[in-house]
Design an enzyme around this catalytic site. Structure first.
Site, PDB file in Angstrom:
ATOM      1  CB  CYS A  66      -1.004  -0.012   1.154  1.00 13.65           C
ATOM      2  SG  CYS A  66      -0.368   0.382   2.791  1.00 13.65           S
ATOM      3  CG  HIS A  99      15.132 -13.109  15.528  1.00 13.03           C
ATOM      4  ND1 HIS A  99      15.909 -12.258  16.273  1.00 13.03           N
ATOM      5  CD2 HIS A  99      16.000 -13.857  14.802  1.00 13.03           C
ATOM      6  CE1 HIS A  99      17.198 -12.486  16.020  1.00 13.03           C
ATOM      7  NE2 HIS A  99      17.268 -13.455  15.131  1.00 13.03           N
TER       8      HIS A  99
END
Length: 153
Positions: A66, A99
Site C-alpha cells: 500500500c 525471530h
C-alpha cells in the site's frame, strides 16, 4: 511456495513487479487484487484478503503493498494467525521471519524503490523461522496474547 499478493491503488505498480519477481522465482502467486488502478479503493480490502489467505492455509506467506505500508500492516494484523511486518530494509525482512515467524511482508509502494523492494522480498522469501528456544518462547507469548484478546488460533 504459495504466496498471496495484494495491494491498493497506491501499491499497484510495485505489487505488479513483486508478483512478477515471485513468479520468476518459481512461487505460486495468488493475486488478491487490486487488478487495476482505482483511486478510491481501500487498503483494508486487499490487506484482509491476503491475511485471510495466510490464516486459512490457502497461502504459505503473503505480501501486501500500500502507500505507506502502515494501514495494511494494521489491517492484516487483525486476522488471527497473521504476523505482518512493514519492512524497509532486507535485515528486518529476514530477521522478522527468523525471530518472529513473520508470515506477511508489507511494502510501502510510495516510499520503497524497486531495487530495495527486490532485496527485501528476497530476504523475506528465503528466510525461515529459527525455532530457537528464545524465539519460540517469545512467539508463544505473542500467540497467547492473540488467543486472549482476539480469539485467535
Amino acid at each position: 511456495m504459495r504466496v498471496a499478493l495484494g495491494g491498493d491503488h497506491a501499491g499497484l505498480e510495485l505489487k505488479e513487479l513483486v508478483g512478477q519477481r515471485l513468479a520468476d522465482a518459481g512461487h505460486e502467486v495468488l493475486d488478491k487484487g487490486a487488478y487495476e488502478y482505482v483511486a478510491t479503493d481501500d487498503y483494508p480490502d486487499f490487506a484482509l484478503a491476503v491475511a485471510k489467505a495466510v490464516s486459512s492455509g490457502e497461502a504459505d506467506r503473503g505480501v501486501i503493498v500500500c502507500g505507506s505500508g502502515i494501514g495494511a500492516s494494521i489491517a492484516a494484523n487483525k486476522v488471527p494467525g497473521v504476523r505482518a511486518g512493514l519492512c524497509t530494509d532486507s535485515y528486518s525482512a529476514h530477521q522478522g521471519v527468523e525471530h518472529d515467524d513473520m508470515n506477511v511482508l508489507v511494502l510501502a509502494g510510495r516510499i520503497t524503490g524497486v531495487a530495495i523492494a527486490d532485496e527485501i522480498l528476497r530476504s523475506f522469501m528465503s528466510a525461515q523461522f529459527s525455532g530457537e528456544e528464545r524465539h519460540c518462547r517469545r512467539l508463544e507469548k505473542v500467540l497467547a496474547a492473540e488467543r486472549q484478546y482476539c480469539g485467535g488460533k
